[in-house]
Motif scaffolding. Structure first.
Motif, PDB file in Angstrom:
ATOM      1  N   GLY A  98      62.064  93.568  95.808  1.00  0.00           N
ATOM      2  CA  GLY A  98      62.629  94.450  96.819  1.00  0.00           C
ATOM      3  C   GLY A  98      62.726  95.862  96.276  1.00  0.00           C
ATOM      4  N   MET A  99      63.533  96.692  96.917  1.00  0.00           N
ATOM      5  CA  MET A  99      63.625  98.094  96.524  1.00  0.00           C
ATOM      6  C   MET A  99      64.036  98.242  95.058  1.00  0.00           C
ATOM      7  SD  MET A  99      65.902 101.082  98.311  1.00  0.00           S
ATOM      8  CE  MET A  99      67.427 100.163  98.100  1.00  0.00           C
ATOM      9  N   MET A 100      65.047  97.486  94.623  1.00  0.00           N
ATOM     10  CA  MET A 100      65.522  97.628  93.251  1.00  0.00           C
ATOM     11  C   MET A 100      64.537  97.021  92.256  1.00  0.00           C
ATOM     12  SD  MET A 100      68.139  99.372  93.745  1.00  0.00           S
ATOM     13  CE  MET A 100      68.586  99.469  92.032  1.00  0.00           C
ATOM     14  N   GLY A 101      64.024  95.836  92.567  1.00  0.00           N
ATOM     15  CA  GLY A 101      63.077  95.199  91.660  1.00  0.00           C
ATOM     16  C   GLY A 101      61.830  96.025  91.451  1.00  0.00           C
ATOM     17  N   LYS A 102      61.300  96.586  92.534  1.00  0.00           N
ATOM     18  CA  LYS A 102      60.124  97.448  92.422  1.00  0.00           C
ATOM     19  C   LYS A 102      60.407  98.630  91.500  1.00  0.00           C
ATOM     20  CE  LYS A 102      58.285  96.552  97.070  1.00  0.00           C
ATOM     21  NZ  LYS A 102      58.190  97.095  98.451  1.00  0.00           N
TER      22      LYS A 102
ATOM     23  N   LYS B  97      59.647  94.105  74.568  1.00  0.00           N
ATOM     24  CA  LYS B  97      58.197  94.246  74.738  1.00  0.00           C
ATOM     25  C   LYS B  97      57.720  93.569  76.017  1.00  0.00           C
ATOM     26  CE  LYS B  97      57.129  94.614  69.779  1.00  0.00           C
ATOM     27  NZ  LYS B  97      58.530  94.702  69.340  1.00  0.00           N
ATOM     28  N   THR B  98      58.412  92.498  76.426  1.00  0.00           N
ATOM     29  CA  THR B  98      58.021  91.765  77.632  1.00  0.00           C
ATOM     30  C   THR B  98      59.254  91.556  78.504  1.00  0.00           C
ATOM     31  OG1 THR B  98      58.336  89.694  76.423  1.00  0.00           O
ATOM     32  CG2 THR B  98      56.091  90.576  76.527  1.00  0.00           C
ATOM     33  N   LEU B  99      59.115  91.859  79.788  1.00  0.00           N
ATOM     34  CA  LEU B  99      60.238  91.824  80.721  1.00  0.00           C
ATOM     35  C   LEU B  99      59.825  91.103  81.992  1.00  0.00           C
ATOM     36  CD1 LEU B  99      63.130  92.966  81.527  1.00  0.00           C
ATOM     37  CD2 LEU B  99      61.883  94.896  82.533  1.00  0.00           C
ATOM     38  N   ALA B 100      60.687  90.225  82.483  1.00  0.00           N
ATOM     39  CA  ALA B 100      60.488  89.614  83.794  1.00  0.00           C
ATOM     40  C   ALA B 100      61.434  90.264  84.784  1.00  0.00           C
ATOM     41  CB  ALA B 100      60.746  88.113  83.738  1.00  0.00           C
TER      42      ALA B 100
ATOM     43  N   ARG C 148      57.522 103.049  80.638  1.00  0.00           N
ATOM     44  CA  ARG C 148      58.020 103.162  79.264  1.00  0.00           C
ATOM     45  C   ARG C 148      57.281 102.248  78.287  1.00  0.00           C
ATOM     46  NH1 ARG C 148      61.714 107.241  77.660  1.00  0.00           N
ATOM     47  NH2 ARG C 148      62.188 108.289  79.621  1.00  0.00           N
ATOM     48  N   GLY C 149      56.155 101.689  78.730  1.00  0.00           N
ATOM     49  CA  GLY C 149      55.317 100.934  77.819  1.00  0.00           C
ATOM     50  C   GLY C 149      55.638  99.458  77.713  1.00  0.00           C
ATOM     51  N   ILE C 150      56.497  98.939  78.594  1.00  0.00           N
ATOM     52  CA  ILE C 150      56.876  97.526  78.556  1.00  0.00           C
ATOM     53  C   ILE C 150      55.939  96.721  79.457  1.00  0.00           C
ATOM     54  CG2 ILE C 150      58.723  95.874  79.067  1.00  0.00           C
ATOM     55  CD1 ILE C 150      60.725  98.172  78.566  1.00  0.00           C
ATOM     56  N   GLU C 151      55.506  95.565  78.979  1.00  0.00           N
ATOM     57  CA  GLU C 151      54.725  94.655  79.814  1.00  0.00           C
ATOM     58  C   GLU C 151      55.688  93.941  80.766  1.00  0.00           C
ATOM     59  OE1 GLU C 151      51.395  94.082  79.899  1.00  0.00           O
ATOM     60  OE2 GLU C 151      51.009  95.614  78.372  1.00  0.00           O
ATOM     61  N   VAL C 152      55.403  94.024  82.071  1.00  0.00           N
ATOM     62  CA  VAL C 152      56.345  93.539  83.077  1.00  0.00           C
ATOM     63  C   VAL C 152      55.691  92.459  83.931  1.00  0.00           C
ATOM     64  CG1 VAL C 152      57.927  94.214  84.915  1.00  0.00           C
ATOM     65  CG2 VAL C 152      57.265  95.895  83.195  1.00  0.00           C
ATOM     66  N   TRP C 153      56.391  91.341  84.067  1.00  0.00           N
ATOM     67  CA  TRP C 153      55.958  90.272  84.969  1.00  0.00           C
ATOM     68  C   TRP C 153      56.920  90.218  86.149  1.00  0.00           C
ATOM     69  CZ3 TRP C 153      54.634  90.448  80.004  1.00  0.00           C
ATOM     70  CH2 TRP C 153      53.341  90.033  79.654  1.00  0.00           C
ATOM     71  N   ILE C 154      56.370  90.194  87.360  1.00  0.00           N
ATOM     72  CA  ILE C 154      57.183  90.292  88.573  1.00  0.00           C
ATOM     73  C   ILE C 154      57.006  89.031  89.406  1.00  0.00           C
ATOM     74  CG2 ILE C 154      57.657  91.678  90.639  1.00  0.00           C
ATOM     75  CD1 ILE C 154      55.592  93.666  88.749  1.00  0.00           C
TER      76      ILE C 154
ATOM     77  N   GLU D 147      52.316  87.617  97.228  1.00  0.00           N
ATOM     78  CA  GLU D 147      52.046  88.875  97.940  1.00  0.00           C
ATOM     79  C   GLU D 147      53.229  89.829  97.821  1.00  0.00           C
ATOM     80  OE1 GLU D 147      49.299  85.904  98.966  1.00  0.00           O
ATOM     81  OE2 GLU D 147      51.510  85.838  99.187  1.00  0.00           O
ATOM     82  N   GLN D 148      54.442  89.277  97.899  1.00  0.00           N
ATOM     83  CA  GLN D 148      55.624  90.131  97.746  1.00  0.00           C
ATOM     84  C   GLN D 148      55.713  90.691  96.327  1.00  0.00           C
ATOM     85  OE1 GLN D 148      58.259  86.988  99.309  1.00  0.00           O
ATOM     86  NE2 GLN D 148      59.165  88.543 100.639  1.00  0.00           N
ATOM     87  N   ALA D 149      55.411  89.871  95.348  1.00  0.00           N
ATOM     88  CA  ALA D 149      55.422  90.350  93.960  1.00  0.00           C
ATOM     89  C   ALA D 149      54.363  91.422  93.746  1.00  0.00           C
ATOM     90  CB  ALA D 149      55.188  89.173  93.004  1.00  0.00           C
ATOM     91  N   GLN D 150      53.201  91.217  94.347  1.00  0.00           N
ATOM     92  CA  GLN D 150      52.123  92.201  94.238  1.00  0.00           C
ATOM     93  C   GLN D 150      52.537  93.529  94.858  1.00  0.00           C
ATOM     94  OE1 GLN D 150      49.238  91.460  92.603  1.00  0.00           O
ATOM     95  NE2 GLN D 150      48.551  93.576  92.834  1.00  0.00           N
ATOM     96  N   GLY D 151      53.454  93.475  95.833  1.00  0.00           N
ATOM     97  CA  GLY D 151      53.929  94.698  96.475  1.00  0.00           C
ATOM     98  C   GLY D 151      54.589  95.663  95.508  1.00  0.00           C
TER      99      GLY D 151
END
Length: 713
Positions: free
Chosen positions: A325-329, A317-320, A338-344, A350-354
């Motif tokens: 970068g390209m893969m993380g994005k 349900k929750t994923l960090a 897929r309905g998962i709440e994601v924290w980046i 600013e990079q995470a917001q990207g």
């Protein structure tokens, strides 16, 4: 025992034939179903004077799923005559049904694919429940087959030669609304009751129905094969299909031939032509390669074949996601979809917001195409949260660390966040090459540490390679596989080793192409060999996109790691070429201005320096040798990996090689390529390549043993 088709005649003379295969969740064209259909049609013919019409429907959630793939898969060339006769018997029943002289309606209560949609096409009128998730169409070509129950003959007569091909060659599937718009379904209904009511009303209004192609003087859209419009299409069709298949996929070519030849003759002759081509594909090797991997093995994976038993299925349900970068994005975007709440989290907020900005761009394109609306777009974005501190991630169910491929950086991140997580949280390190057991040394709970290898672009690539570390628990593996399935991806499972399966095998393809260049081969012939083998892109073009510098740095790291372990790798013919390209010529790849190719505005072309520094026109190898070097280098390395127990089974290798690294789909994957080649012949060919070119082609002992035992992978 219950018969697969129920016969019920109402007081108004309308007969309802209800498909309801016993002990099956869906209806398929088994021998019992085919025999029962012939029997029911005979009953209709015998009671014709007491019948006002016929409705075909289903007692299942779907209408009809198509052919019995297990039966077709087991058909061998020696079974061709038997299959031809059985196919003709089934088609005869449908032909007699549509020529009954009474109105016949298909009441499509759900999905109708393949043979199921062909049954519907044999009806005079089609009414469908307007269910957006239902699908109609002829997907046979995706499995190396073609419609064999009249689909080619009826579709070409109904839509015309050209307009029918996306549904036949490309296996275009439709929702009920799309089928209605295309004219393949005449009416839609909101409920089952309305659908049956409409069917009865249509029968009452059309007492003497027949198919349009059986009417005197009928001309299909675009005309018969001798019409000007049809002739124009025919003149280009063969070349277009060959350009698309490169001769590796017989199904599209067979479909074109059956379509064109069928439009030159009467319906029944056209039907026999279709059957002959169908039988040829069923008993051929390509369909078996594709069906074995992309139907049977894919369904085994979907049904949990790799998942350790005894653990309750769990949804994340929750994923960090660590690293934007390209893969993380890509991982964050797919999870939010897929309905998962994601924290980046990344080095800066600013990079995470990207990652959220990148997701919004992808969603905007989907909104423009009408795939989602503005509300859905915002709903997905609302699941994505950029954070500044590790403390904000302490609550998550799972972490996917997608930092750059640097063990020291991954170590630093693991030590910083892992102590903050809840005890049940799983840690997955996303990497394409780094051994997971080594990365897990940074963890205080290595049993909950696992590797994932997503492929780029993540939202398009279906494969995820899941890597077990030495201490990864079965529960961690089970729950990671649950997440991969939750993301809509296809997992393969491998044991820990540098490069795992996919990266290790993929590198053999690119290195082989470069090695041949170093041996003086024309780069155009190398890239052409890849095309003729069925690869989507040539090895030199791939390296330009990936970056020569990145690829060679990975190679140097691998050489260093193996040397440190006391098992140094043999030199490879590609190494000297890569050093020259990078150090002497500064050709680092497309992103750096050019590598093996130049990229002017007019289109990419080979860098002239290749001819100047490498090509030896007087020393060109047979083209088939180049084709086989590209195929065998990957297949032989795969056997070594299986022999070393990095892979637990050949089925995952087949799936992974096609979905992850572009091994030609027609082969069914690296191991099935060897199976269909014949293992004894494969050993002989590998020995020839080893003697002529390099010892790296020497057949592994596992291949030799299986060939001696007349076994297969």
């Amino acid at each position: 025992m219950q018969e697969p088709i129920q016969f019920h005649r109402a007081d108004d003379g309308i007969v309802t034939l209800t498909f309801d295969a016993p002990e099956q969740s869906v209806n398929t064209m088994t021998d019992a179903m085919r025999d029962c259909l012939a029997q029911r049609v005979a009953e209709l013919e015998a009671q014709k004077d007491r019948i006002t019409g016929v409705i075909l429907t289903s007692a299942k959630e779907s209408f009809f799923a198509g052919g019995d793939l297990k039966r077709l898969y087991n058909m061998q060339p020696a079974d061709a005559d038997k299959l031809f006769a059985a196919t003709e018997r089934g088609k005869s029943a449908l032909r007699r049904l549509e020529k009954l002289g009474k109105p016949v309606v298909a009441a499509l209560n759900g999905t109708a694919l393949g043979g199921g949609f062909e049954i519907a096409l044999a009806c005079h009128h089609r009414i469908a429940l307007d269910m957006p998730k239902a699908q109609f169409g002829l997907p046979e070509a995706t499995l190396g087959l073609m419609p064999g129950a009249g689909g080619v003959v009826r579709m070409t007569r109904l839509l015309g030669l050209a307009a029918s091909q996306p549904f036949l060659q490309d296996s275009k599937l439709m929702s009920p609304a799309e089928a209605h718009e295309a004219g393949l379904v005449q009416e839609l209904a909101a409920t089952s009751e309305e659908m049956m009511s409409k069917a009865r009303a249509w029968i009452a209004a059309h007492p003497g129905s027949s198919q349009p192609w059986d009417a005197p003087g009928y001309t299909p859209p675009g005309g018969w094969s001798d019409a000007p419009e049809a002739k124009r299409w025919i003149s280009n069709a063969a070349a277009q299909v060959r350009a698309k298949t490169r001769g590796c996929y017989p199904a599209p070519e067979a479909i074109v031939c059956a379509s064109v030849e069928g439009m030159q003759v009467d319906f029944d002759t056209a039907s026999r032509i279709e059957t002959r081509y169908f039988v040829g594909l069923v008993t051929g090797s390509v369909s078996k390669n594709i069906i074995g991997t992309f139907w049977f093995r894919a369904n085994e994976i979907k049904n949990g074949a790799q998942r350790p038993p005894g653990f309750e299925k769990r949804s994340v349900k929750t994923l960090a996601v660590l690293g934007a970068g390209m893969m993380g994005k890509g991982i964050a975007y797919v999870a939010a979809l897929r309905g998962i709440e994601v924290w980046i989290k990344d080095a800066t907020f600013e990079q995470a917001q990207g990652a959220i900005t990148a997701a919004d761009k992808l969603l905007a394109k989907r909104e423009e195409k009408g795939e989602i609306d503005a509300a859905k777009r915002q709903q997905i974005l609302a699941r994505m949260h950029a954070v500044e501190s590790y403390e904000e991630l302490a609550h998550v169910d799972m972490v996917i660390e997608a930092a750059p491929e640097r063990p020291d950086l991954k170590d630093q991140i693991t030590r910083a966040l892992e102590p903050l997580l809840r005890p049940h949280a799983i840690w997955a390190s996303n990497t394409s090459t780094l051994p997971i057991t080594g990365l897990a040394k940074s963890s205080t709970r290595p049993e909950r540490f696992i590797g994932t290898h997503f492929f780029s672009p993540v939202h398009r690539m279906q494969l995820v390679e899941v890597i077990k570390g030495a201490e990864t628990s079965k529960e961690t593996l089970a729950q990671t596989l649950d997440l991969v399935m939750q993301l809509g991806k296809t997992p393969i499972v491998v044991n820990d080793s540098r490069g795992f399966f996919t990266s290790r095998v993929f590198s053999t393809l690119t290195r082989e192409g470069v090695a041949m260049l170093g041996e003086g081969q024309d780069p155009a012939s190398i890239e052409a060999a890849a095309m003729f083998a069925g690869f989507p892109v040539g090895p030199l073009a791939v390296l330009d996109e990936v970056s020569l510098a990145l690829s060679y740095n990975n190679r140097l790291e691998t050489l260093k790691a193996f040397a440190a372990e006391g098992r140094p790798l043999r030199p490879h013919g590609a190494d000297a070429v890569m050093e020259l390209m990078l150090n002497d010529f500064s050709r680092k790849g497309r992103a750096a201005g050019g590598g093996f190719y130049d990229y002017p505005e007019s289109g990419k072309q080979f860098w002239p320096g290749l001819a100047q520094h490498f090509v030896k026109p007087e020393n060109q190898y047979p083209q088939q040798d180049k084709v086989d070097r590209l195929l065998f280098c990957m297949a032989i390395e795969s056997v070594r990996i299986l022999q070393e127990c990095v892979l637990d089974n050949a089925g995952d290798g087949n799936i992974g090689s096609v979905l992850g690294i572009g091994f030609p789909r027609w082969t069914g994957g690296v191991f099935q390529f060897l199976n269909q080649y014949g293992l004894e012949k494969a050993v002989q060919r590998a020995q020839y390549l080893a003697e002529r070119y390099d010892a790296r082609f020497a057949p592994p002992q596992l291949l030799i043993d299986k060939a001696r035992q007349s076994a297969t992978f």
